[in-house]
Enzyme design. Structure first.
Site, PDB file in Angstrom:
ATOM      1  N   ASP A 320      -2.730 -10.492  -8.495  1.00 21.88           N
ATOM      2  CA  ASP A 320      -3.725  -9.972  -7.395  1.00 21.88           C
ATOM      3  C   ASP A 320      -4.115 -10.934  -6.421  1.00 21.88           C
ATOM      4  O   ASP A 320      -4.303 -11.912  -6.596  1.00 21.88           O
ATOM      5  CB  ASP A 320      -4.925  -9.283  -8.094  1.00 21.88           C
ATOM      6  CG  ASP A 320      -5.509  -8.183  -7.118  1.00 21.88           C
ATOM      7  OD1 ASP A 320      -5.394  -6.947  -8.096  1.00 21.88           O
ATOM      8  OD2 ASP A 320      -6.119  -8.376  -6.222  1.00 21.88           O
ATOM      9  N   SER A 435       1.809   8.544  -4.364  1.00 22.79           N
ATOM     10  CA  SER A 435       0.660   9.207  -4.531  1.00 22.79           C
ATOM     11  C   SER A 435       0.815  10.694  -3.987  1.00 22.79           C
ATOM     12  O   SER A 435       1.887  10.956  -3.413  1.00 22.79           O
ATOM     13  CB  SER A 435      -0.155   8.510  -3.207  1.00 22.79           C
ATOM     14  OG  SER A 435      -1.099   9.401  -2.688  1.00 22.79           O
ATOM     15  N   TYR A 448       0.001   5.484   5.231  1.00 20.77           N
ATOM     16  CA  TYR A 448       0.074   5.406   3.676  1.00 20.77           C
ATOM     17  C   TYR A 448       1.098   6.507   3.131  1.00 20.77           C
ATOM     18  O   TYR A 448       1.820   6.081   2.221  1.00 20.77           O
ATOM     19  CB  TYR A 448      -1.428   5.823   3.222  1.00 20.77           C
ATOM     20  CG  TYR A 448      -1.527   5.637   1.693  1.00 20.77           C
ATOM     21  CD1 TYR A 448      -1.609   4.565   1.193  1.00 20.77           C
ATOM     22  CD2 TYR A 448      -1.867   6.943   0.974  1.00 20.77           C
ATOM     23  CE1 TYR A 448      -1.770   4.751  -0.500  1.00 20.77           C
ATOM     24  CE2 TYR A 448      -2.109   6.938  -0.326  1.00 20.77           C
ATOM     25  CZ  TYR A 448      -2.201   5.838  -0.890  1.00 20.77           C
ATOM     26  OH  TYR A 448      -2.425   5.812  -2.248  1.00 20.77           O
TER      27      TYR A 448
HETATM   28  P1  NAI Z   1      -7.517  -0.884  -6.399  1.00 22.04           P
HETATM   29  O1  NAI Z   1      -8.223  -1.106  -5.014  1.00 22.04           O
HETATM   30  O2  NAI Z   1      -8.521  -0.572  -7.452  1.00 22.04           O
HETATM   31  O3  NAI Z   1      -6.375  -1.844  -6.844  1.00 22.04           O
HETATM   32  C1  NAI Z   1      -5.578  -2.372  -5.885  1.00 22.04           C
HETATM   33  C2  NAI Z   1      -5.225  -3.844  -6.185  1.00 22.04           C
HETATM   34  O4  NAI Z   1      -4.368  -4.299  -5.328  1.00 22.04           O
HETATM   35  C3  NAI Z   1      -6.405  -4.589  -5.813  1.00 22.04           C
HETATM   36  O5  NAI Z   1      -6.954  -5.197  -6.798  1.00 22.04           O
HETATM   37  C4  NAI Z   1      -6.015  -5.542  -4.471  1.00 22.04           C
HETATM   38  O6  NAI Z   1      -6.416  -6.707  -4.421  1.00 22.04           O
HETATM   39  C5  NAI Z   1      -4.639  -5.526  -4.969  1.00 22.04           C
HETATM   40  N1  NAI Z   1      -3.824  -5.811  -3.840  1.00 22.04           N
HETATM   41  C6  NAI Z   1      -3.860  -5.045  -2.573  1.00 22.04           C
HETATM   42  N2  NAI Z   1      -3.163  -5.866  -1.764  1.00 22.04           N
HETATM   43  C7  NAI Z   1      -2.340  -6.727  -2.310  1.00 22.04           C
HETATM   44  C8  NAI Z   1      -1.314  -7.583  -1.972  1.00 22.04           C
HETATM   45  N3  NAI Z   1      -0.710  -7.538  -0.814  1.00 22.04           N
HETATM   46  N4  NAI Z   1      -0.750  -8.324  -2.972  1.00 22.04           N
HETATM   47  C9  NAI Z   1      -1.137  -8.526  -4.436  1.00 22.04           C
HETATM   48  N5  NAI Z   1      -2.257  -7.430  -4.587  1.00 22.04           N
HETATM   49  C10 NAI Z   1      -2.832  -6.725  -3.600  1.00 22.04           C
HETATM   50  O7  NAI Z   1      -6.526   0.450  -6.164  1.00 22.04           O
HETATM   51  P2  NAI Z   1      -6.120   1.395  -7.225  1.00 22.04           P
HETATM   52  O8  NAI Z   1      -6.764   2.831  -7.200  1.00 22.04           O
HETATM   53  O9  NAI Z   1      -6.282   0.997  -8.697  1.00 22.04           O
HETATM   54  O10 NAI Z   1      -4.694   1.585  -6.685  1.00 22.04           O
HETATM   55  C11 NAI Z   1      -3.612   1.159  -7.340  1.00 22.04           C
HETATM   56  C12 NAI Z   1      -2.435   1.812  -6.793  1.00 22.04           C
HETATM   57  O11 NAI Z   1      -2.272   3.271  -7.052  1.00 22.04           O
HETATM   58  C13 NAI Z   1      -2.133   1.796  -5.394  1.00 22.04           C
HETATM   59  O12 NAI Z   1      -0.835   1.714  -5.005  1.00 22.04           O
HETATM   60  C14 NAI Z   1      -2.623   3.314  -4.868  1.00 22.04           C
HETATM   61  O13 NAI Z   1      -1.933   3.400  -3.665  1.00 22.04           O
HETATM   62  C15 NAI Z   1      -2.082   3.974  -5.945  1.00 22.04           C
HETATM   63  N6  NAI Z   1      -2.792   5.194  -5.759  1.00 22.04           N
HETATM   64  C16 NAI Z   1      -3.958   5.307  -6.474  1.00 22.04           C
HETATM   65  C17 NAI Z   1      -4.653   6.485  -6.207  1.00 22.04           C
HETATM   66  C18 NAI Z   1      -6.135   6.674  -6.864  1.00 22.04           C
HETATM   67  O14 NAI Z   1      -6.514   7.851  -7.231  1.00 22.04           O
HETATM   68  N7  NAI Z   1      -6.613   5.573  -7.166  1.00 22.04           N
HETATM   69  C19 NAI Z   1      -4.109   7.754  -5.905  1.00 22.04           C
HETATM   70  C20 NAI Z   1      -2.940   7.312  -5.245  1.00 22.04           C
HETATM   71  C21 NAI Z   1      -2.142   6.234  -5.752  1.00 22.04           C
END
Ligand code: NAI
Length: 703
Positions: A320, A435, A448
């Site tokens: 992360d 997504s 996105y």
């Molecule tokens: P989140 O924001 O809680 O977790 C994403 C993590 O990725 C964060 O901890 C962030 O620091 C890390 N991150 C961001 N850019 C980075 C980089 N360049 N290198 C390394 N780490 C990086 O978000 P969430 O919801 O857990 O999302 C996880 C995945 O699921 C994402 O790809 C998101 O697009 C996808 N997603 C989530 C949905 C939801 O309902 N939460 C819906 C559809 C897709």
């Protein structure tokens, strides 16, 4: 005709069978169930008798016979063992994969044993049962091979604990045969006499089904899912209508021995019976010895994946960057460190990595962390993500690129070095994170949604490149409460959308057991469904040789746009194949009019006599009836006697066996484009009557 010893170890063409509740009920009726066991005969809350398993893969016995080249004149079903792994659902598709595992020699004049082992899987992904089937070839012994290891069952020297009497109806085989074994010996009085019996005999597997009901009734009443293993030896034939008793001795906890007795002459009809029962052993999917990388694992979904992978034995690289929700800022080690602490304090193994997936170097460094710390990488979950939502005109290049860099390029940067390691070791599981916004669209998220759907494209090709190396790539479209969704989802829903609801599906796709590659699953709140790109059947719009006019599109728009009968392609070639086929209407091809080979069904029969092999027909007296359906089809038969062959149009009144096929498939089979075994196991070729004799066709006619 010698046994084909080279067949040992070679897998059969997989056998598939679609079935529904009517097949389940028909089987139950065929093995004597009725109103007293309505659970097995009524579609309401229907249960499946475990021995339905072997009846549904009956064709495997044929495959064992055909592949081993056993002398059909002396063939008997010797022994049958079934190991049950999961309850049999009341409908679905079974796929059976198997091979001949051993061929044993009992010595000159004493016969040979051909053992076929197979595993049957349900379309729900579960392994249902293993079958170990022993075919006894009375006439095949003495080829200098090893004898089978002795495997005697010693019955207790006391009265059985249970004795269950039953009287199969005199018509029992007429019902049982509808479950698949249509061999003439069980239906045709003349054939039975020719084979040395007074009249048609019971199917051994029908008596086996009666025994299975008796065993369940005494040991696991109403709980067929508790059957774990059923093994036996078929020792004597039985006429329908004769009363039988199943004797059962409980010998250990969860184990009984059994045999079936003919009550008229006290002969043992089925011997050496073993029945094991109990709860399905609880299976935990584990990742011991596996190394997993989870990107963006410092929070939200990634954190939940990392914790559960570690809890189930994986060594985890917790990557992360620790930046802001929109990817801005210089990052922080805190989120990854925090998750590593959680894992290690619970006794798991993990290492933190703070690299940025958005750069080539970052991707390489993440994989290097796995290699340096744990020596390899088996699992990769591309999960890191950011959001920079804006309506399209306001979407400046900076926001466009930042989102594509993390989601799409990020997956490329990490997957590429990880894929190289997986390819070299011949194992890997990769999960992409798309997504619903990408799959279906969402206002204000052009950057996105473009990136998220591009990940599906990446998966589509990687699944093909990874197939040979046992690398499976799938995609999840999660819905979960996280930093990314806190201001999008209503607060009451937010509470119900814990990331842990998504974890099981994502982790299943990372498991060794994952049977699929190239699939997309929507997952959230305890609900999962599959999404796919499907393609409609379409329409040919070009008139003759010329280009179509715009008006031709308008005229055909209904057909072009229709998704009725849509299908999913595994790759581009399948789609191109359908495109080409669209110009070759099926019925014409079957009739031979548009078939590039120009061969029709009639041509094949006109020429068949020229391919007859008299030297292979010594002592053979058979009639093969062909019923060919569809355009160009019709009825023909070949009568072979005294080493000569007559090919006639029409129907013979006493065929040895009848082969039924569609004209198109028949032409494909006879011109070498469709292997006969594949035609048979896929159901394109249906054989009725003496199925075993149909094996002679390949030897009698060389095309
Ligand atoms: P989140 O924001 O809680 O977790 C994403 C993590 O990725 C964060 O901890 C962030 O620091 C890390 N991150 C961001 N850019 C980075 C980089 N360049 N290198 C390394 N780490 C990086 O978000 P969430 O919801 O857990 O999302 C996880 C995945 O699921 C994402 O790809 C998101 O697009 C996808 N997603 C989530 C949905 C939801 O309902 N939460 C819906 C559809 C897709």
């Amino acid at each position: 005709m010698a046994l084909n010893l080279d067949a040992v170890g070679k897998p059969f063409a997989p056998l598939t069978k679609d079935y529904d509740w009517k097949d389940v009920v028909l089987y139950a009726l065929g093995v004597g169930a009725g109103f007293p066991e309505l659970d097995y005969c009524y579609e309401k809350d229907l249960k499946v008798i475990p021995s339905f398993s072997i009846a549904s893969i009956f064709k495997i016995l044929m495959q064992i016979g055909l592949e081993s080249n056993i002398n059909l004149a002396g063939v008997l079903h010797g022994e049958q063992e079934l190991i049950f792994h999961n309850p049999i659902p009341v409908e679905g598709t079974m796929t059976t994969k198997g091979k001949i595992s051993h061929i044993y020699d009992k010595g000159e004049g004493r016969g040979a044993l051909v053992i076929g082992e197979s595993d049957t899987f349900h379309s729900n992904g579960q392994k249902l049962f293993t079958s170990i089937c022993t075919i006894f070839g009375r006439l095949d012994g003495g080829f200098g091979g090893q004898d089978a290891p002795k495997n005697e069952v010693v019955f207790p020297d006391r009265d059985p604990d249970f004795s269950i009497e039953a009287t199969p109806s005199p018509d029992q085989p007429l019902i049982y045969r509808l479950s698949g074994d249509v061999f003439s010996l069980h239906v045709d009085p003349e054939f039975a006499k020719m084979s040395g019996f007074e009249k048609p005999i019971m199917h051994g597997l029908c008596t086996h089904g009666f025994a299975c009901r008796a065993l369940m009734d005494c040991l696991i009443p109403g709980e067929p899912e508790k059957a774990r293993r059923m093994a036996c030896r078929f020792s004597k034939t039985l006429y329908p209508g004769i009363p039988i008793k199943t004797l059962i001795w409980k010998t250990d906890e969860g184990k009984a021995l059994w045999r079936v007795i003919n009550m008229e002459n006290e002969e043992i009809v089925i011997d050496n019976g073993i029945f094991e029962y109990g709860d399905i052993p609880k299976r935990e999917i584990r990742y011991d010895g596996k190394v997993a990388i989870v990107t963006g694992a410092g929070a939200g979904l990634g954190r939940a994946y990392a914790l559960e992978l570690a809890r189930r034995g994986a060594k985890v690289v917790v990557n992360d960057l620790g930046g802001a929700r929109d990817g801005s800022g210089s990052g922080s080690a805190a989120p990854a460190d925090q998750v590593v602490t959680e894992i290690t304090s619970a006794g798991g193994e993990a290492v933190a990595n703070y690299d940025n997936v958005a750069t080539v170097e970052g991707g390489e460094a993440i994989v290097k962390t796995a290699l340096d710390t744990f020596g390899t990488v088996d699992i990769l979950i591309n999960n890191a993500g950011i959001l920079r939502d804006k309506s399209f005109v306001k979407m400046e290049p900076e926001n466009w690129h930042a989102v594509l860099d993390v989601h799409l390029k990020g997956a490329y940067h990490v997957s590429r070095p990880a894929f190289a390691v997986m390819k070299a070791k011949g194992y890997g599981r990769i999960v992409m994170t798309t997504s619903a916004a990408g799959l279906y669209g969402n206002f204000g998220q052009t950057n996105y949604t473009a990136a998220k759907l591009a990940l599906v494209g990446l998966m589509n090709t990687l699944k093909l490149e990874g197939k040979k190396y046992n690398i499976r790539i799938n995609t999840v479209a999660p819905v979960a409460a996280s930093r990314l969704t806190e201001d999008i989802l209503p607060p009451d829903l937010f509470e119900k959308l814990k990331p842990e609801f998504v974890t099981p599906m994502t982790l299943f796709l990372c498991s060794e057991d994952c049977p699929v590659s190239g699939n997309i699953y929507n997952v959230g709140m305890g609900f999962c469904n599959r999404a796919a790109v499907v393609t409609g059947p379409g329409a040919v719009v070009a008139k003759g040789e010329g280009f179509p006019e715009l008006e031709d599109i308008v005229d055909n728009l209904d057909k072009i746009a229709s998704l009725k009968g849509a299908k999913e392609y595994v790759d581009l070639n399948e789609q191109i194949g359908d495109l080409m086929a669209a110009f070759t209407p099926k019925s014409e091809a079957a009739a031979g009019e548009d078939d590039p080979t120009g061969i029709s069904v009639g041509d094949i029969f006109a020429d068949l006599g020229n391919h007859f092999q008299p030297e292979a027909a010594a002592g053979v007296d058979v009639v093969f009836q062909y019923i060919i359906a569809g355009a160009g089809g019709g009825d023909w038969y070949t009568a072979i006697k005294d080493q000569s062959c007559a090919v006639e149009a029409g129907c013979h009144d006493k065929p040895t066996c009848t082969l039924k096929m569609d004209a198109e498939d028949f032409v494909a089979m006879m011109t070498g484009k469709l292997p006969a075994m594949q035609a048979f196991s896929s159901g394109k070729l249906v054989i009725e009557g003496d199925i075993m004799k149909s094996q002679l066709i390949e030897k009698l006619f060389k095309l």
